[in-house]
Design a protein around this motif. Structure first.
Motif, PDB file in Angstrom:
ATOM      1  N   LYS A 165       0.832  -1.202   0.000  1.00  0.00           N
ATOM      2  CA  LYS A 165       0.000   0.000   0.000  1.00  0.00           C
ATOM      3  C   LYS A 165       0.867   1.253   0.000  1.00  0.00           C
ATOM      4  CE  LYS A 165      -3.471   2.571   2.639  1.00  0.00           C
ATOM      5  NZ  LYS A 165      -4.319   2.632   3.854  1.00  0.00           N
ATOM      6  N   THR A 166       1.966   1.212   0.754  1.00  0.00           N
ATOM      7  CA  THR A 166       2.836   2.378   0.832  1.00  0.00           C
ATOM      8  C   THR A 166       3.471   2.693  -0.516  1.00  0.00           C
ATOM      9  OG1 THR A 166       3.303   1.882   3.156  1.00  0.00           O
ATOM     10  CG2 THR A 166       4.799   3.397   2.038  1.00  0.00           C
ATOM     11  N   LEU A 167       3.943   1.667  -1.212  1.00  0.00           N
ATOM     12  CA  LEU A 167       4.499   1.887  -2.546  1.00  0.00           C
ATOM     13  C   LEU A 167       3.423   2.412  -3.491  1.00  0.00           C
ATOM     14  CD1 LEU A 167       6.731   1.718  -4.639  1.00  0.00           C
ATOM     15  CD2 LEU A 167       6.212  -0.719  -4.928  1.00  0.00           C
ATOM     16  N   ALA A 168       2.225   1.846  -3.409  1.00  0.00           N
ATOM     17  CA  ALA A 168       1.121   2.324  -4.241  1.00  0.00           C
ATOM     18  C   ALA A 168       0.806   3.782  -3.935  1.00  0.00           C
ATOM     19  CB  ALA A 168      -0.120   1.463  -4.009  1.00  0.00           C
ATOM     20  N   PHE A 169       0.860   4.131  -2.661  1.00  0.00           N
ATOM     21  CA  PHE A 169       0.597   5.518  -2.262  1.00  0.00           C
ATOM     22  C   PHE A 169       1.594   6.473  -2.902  1.00  0.00           C
ATOM     23  CE2 PHE A 169       2.498   8.570   0.820  1.00  0.00           C
ATOM     24  CZ  PHE A 169       1.623   9.637   0.574  1.00  0.00           C
ATOM     25  N   PHE A 170       2.877   6.176  -2.799  1.00  0.00           N
ATOM     26  CA  PHE A 170       3.878   7.093  -3.343  1.00  0.00           C
ATOM     27  C   PHE A 170       3.754   7.213  -4.862  1.00  0.00           C
ATOM     28  CE2 PHE A 170       6.331   6.382   0.683  1.00  0.00           C
ATOM     29  CZ  PHE A 170       6.377   7.721   1.068  1.00  0.00           C
ATOM     30  N   LYS A 171       3.449   6.113  -5.539  1.00  0.00           N
ATOM     31  CA  LYS A 171       3.294   6.175  -6.997  1.00  0.00           C
ATOM     32  C   LYS A 171       2.060   6.990  -7.389  1.00  0.00           C
ATOM     33  CE  LYS A 171       6.010   2.247  -8.500  1.00  0.00           C
ATOM     34  NZ  LYS A 171       6.173   1.222  -9.531  1.00  0.00           N
ATOM     35  N   ALA A 172       0.972   6.801  -6.651  1.00  0.00           N
ATOM     36  CA  ALA A 172      -0.239   7.573  -6.948  1.00  0.00           C
ATOM     37  C   ALA A 172      -0.035   9.047  -6.631  1.00  0.00           C
ATOM     38  CB  ALA A 172      -1.409   7.020  -6.135  1.00  0.00           C
ATOM     39  N   ALA A 173       0.591   9.333  -5.489  1.00  0.00           N
ATOM     40  CA  ALA A 173       0.826  10.728  -5.095  1.00  0.00           C
ATOM     41  C   ALA A 173       1.699  11.442  -6.123  1.00  0.00           C
ATOM     42  CB  ALA A 173       1.478  10.765  -3.712  1.00  0.00           C
ATOM     43  N   TYR A 174       2.707  10.731  -6.632  1.00  0.00           N
ATOM     44  CA  TYR A 174       3.603  11.334  -7.626  1.00  0.00           C
ATOM     45  C   TYR A 174       2.860  11.628  -8.922  1.00  0.00           C
ATOM     46  CZ  TYR A 174       7.882  12.113 -10.314  1.00  0.00           C
ATOM     47  OH  TYR A 174       8.871  12.671 -11.095  1.00  0.00           O
ATOM     48  N   ALA A 175       1.920  10.774  -9.285  1.00  0.00           N
ATOM     49  CA  ALA A 175       1.154  10.983 -10.513  1.00  0.00           C
ATOM     50  C   ALA A 175       0.176  12.144 -10.380  1.00  0.00           C
ATOM     51  CB  ALA A 175       0.402   9.710 -10.881  1.00  0.00           C
ATOM     52  N   LEU A 176      -0.364  12.327  -9.188  1.00  0.00           N
ATOM     53  CA  LEU A 176      -1.403  13.328  -8.978  1.00  0.00           C
ATOM     54  C   LEU A 176      -0.855  14.702  -8.614  1.00  0.00           C
ATOM     55  CD1 LEU A 176      -3.828  11.141  -6.829  1.00  0.00           C
ATOM     56  CD2 LEU A 176      -4.103  11.732  -9.240  1.00  0.00           C
ATOM     57  N   PHE A 177       0.281  14.724  -7.896  1.00  0.00           N
ATOM     58  CA  PHE A 177       0.789  15.985  -7.360  1.00  0.00           C
ATOM     59  C   PHE A 177       2.246  16.196  -7.761  1.00  0.00           C
ATOM     60  CE2 PHE A 177      -2.745  14.898  -4.665  1.00  0.00           C
ATOM     61  CZ  PHE A 177      -3.362  16.115  -4.420  1.00  0.00           C
ATOM     62  N   ASP A 178       2.530  17.397  -8.237  1.00  0.00           N
ATOM     63  CA  ASP A 178       3.894  17.828  -8.530  1.00  0.00           C
ATOM     64  C   ASP A 178       4.416  18.511  -7.271  1.00  0.00           C
ATOM     65  OD1 ASP A 178       6.259  18.789  -9.480  1.00  0.00           O
ATOM     66  OD2 ASP A 178       5.393  20.193 -10.922  1.00  0.00           O
ATOM     67  N   ALA A 179       4.966  17.716  -6.370  1.00  0.00           N
ATOM     68  CA  ALA A 179       5.367  18.216  -5.058  1.00  0.00           C
ATOM     69  C   ALA A 179       6.879  18.116  -4.880  1.00  0.00           C
ATOM     70  CB  ALA A 179       4.665  17.425  -3.957  1.00  0.00           C
ATOM     71  N   GLU A 180       7.408  18.932  -3.982  1.00  0.00           N
ATOM     72  CA  GLU A 180       8.820  18.828  -3.623  1.00  0.00           C
ATOM     73  C   GLU A 180       9.041  17.752  -2.573  1.00  0.00           C
ATOM     74  OE1 GLU A 180      10.899  22.614  -3.075  1.00  0.00           O
ATOM     75  OE2 GLU A 180       9.123  23.612  -3.879  1.00  0.00           O
ATOM     76  N   PHE A 181       7.990  17.475  -1.797  1.00  0.00           N
ATOM     77  CA  PHE A 181       8.068  16.447  -0.757  1.00  0.00           C
ATOM     78  C   PHE A 181       6.755  15.679  -0.701  1.00  0.00           C
ATOM     79  CE2 PHE A 181      11.016  19.767   0.574  1.00  0.00           C
ATOM     80  CZ  PHE A 181      12.149  19.032   0.883  1.00  0.00           C
ATOM     81  N   TYR A 182       6.875  14.384  -0.374  1.00  0.00           N
ATOM     82  CA  TYR A 182       5.707  13.520  -0.213  1.00  0.00           C
ATOM     83  C   TYR A 182       5.763  12.932   1.199  1.00  0.00           C
ATOM     84  CZ  TYR A 182       5.420  14.031  -5.246  1.00  0.00           C
ATOM     85  OH  TYR A 182       5.329  14.556  -6.516  1.00  0.00           O
TER      86      TYR A 182
END
Length: 313
Positions: A165-182
């Motif tokens: 789930k954690t890996l899925a979270f980071f991949k989804a967050a990266y796709a949805l948000f252009d952030a400097e930190f996650y």
């Protein structure tokens, strides 16, 4: 009660002073549907693309594609720009915890989330998987319709699957948000978004950063214990340095590396925080230890406290 979102404006001004790279964060409703599911997913697969769900959606259902190649950000565009994205990991048995957060530091409506994002540069969503229990899924959909503050991952929601789930979270967050930190956070903490914003806004010389409350400890080899590690023979008697799982942060460069690799190239340990820590050892990251992320009580400097009742007043 915690400060209102409007009171964060002073912190935002301080944050801006830390770096000329921090631009004004535009509130844009952003939500996408990633890929399509083909077959049974043994490992979560990289993102291939997405489409907008509606003009101003908040909650998103992320569906992973079954593919054999590498990942990356294929087809990802128009990501919502923020300084940091905070994914609050939650489950189907945590309705009460989410209610507690919405009564304290996590805004309970879209306007509140937008004001908090404008003031701190941080976007917040609850992160949850799926279940075969139709009643629980129905209850979740009602909560989604009422609060509109979720990202739903297409992975079974269970304790043993937390590393996946954690890996899925980071991949989804990266796709949805252009952030400097996650930021990965649990749903049982009291968080000060204003102070987290200031921490993330600090200048850093290392672009690959792993921020958390760092710890070491004995490897659990007894199958009767909650944190039993079946792969203990690979680890020895003691764990390496890694962050507590309650809250930690990865910089964009680190997350982009995770996104680029095939999911089945990662070794998954039993515990999610150990799993992430192992990946960080394999990468050229800077371990930044900050004890204010695991404070024992609410103080003038604490960023996160793992006890909501202590701080809710």
């Amino acid at each position: 009660m915690p400060s209102s979102p409007k009171s964060y404006s002073s912190y935002a001004r301080q944050s801006a002073a830390f770096s000329s790279r921090r631009s004004a964060f535009i509130i844009v409703a952003s939500a996408v549907l990633v890929g399509f599911l083909i077959g049974t997913v043994a490992f979560l697969r990289p993102i291939k693309g997405y489409r907008c769900l509606s003009p101003h959606p908040r909650s998103v259902r992320v569906v992973w594609e079954h593919a054999s190649g590498g990942g990356g950000s294929h087809g990802v565009a128009n990501r919502h720009k923020v300084m940091g994205f905070v994914g609050v990991q939650t489950g189907f048995g945590s309705v009460g915890r989410r209610a507690s957060l919405r009564k304290t530091w996590f805004p309970s409506d879209r306007q509140g989330l937008e004001r908090l994002e404008e003031a701190t540069g941080l976007a917040f969503r609850f992160i949850i998987g799926r279940t075969s229990d139709k009643a629980k899924m129905s209850a979740l959909q009602k909560e989604v319709a009422e609060y509109d503050d979720f990202i739903q991952l297409d992975i079974q929601e269970e304790y043993s699957k937390l590393p996946y789930k954690t890996l899925a979270f980071f991949k989804a967050a990266y796709a949805l948000f252009d952030a400097e930190f996650y930021v990965k956070a649990d749903d049982d903490i009291y968080l000060r978004p204003d102070r987290l914003s200031l921490l993330l806004a600090k200048e850093r010389s290392h672009s690959q950063t792993y921020i958390g409350c760092m710890k070491k400890g004995p490897v659990f080899t007894d199958p009767k214990l909650k944190w039993y590690e079946p792969l203990s023979h690979l680890l020895g008697k003691d764990y390496f340095l890694h962050a507590y799982g309650t809250i930690y942060t990865l910089s964009a460069d680190v997350v982009s590396s995770l996104v680029a690799l095939r999911n089945d190239s990662f070794r998954m340990f039993s515990n999610e925080d150990v799993t992430i820590g192992a990946w960080m050892l394999a990468m050229n990251v800077n371990h930044e230890n900050n004890l204010e992320l695991c404070a024992s009580d609410c103080t003038a400097t604490s960023i996160a406290v793992s006890d909501i009742p202590k701080c809710s007043d």
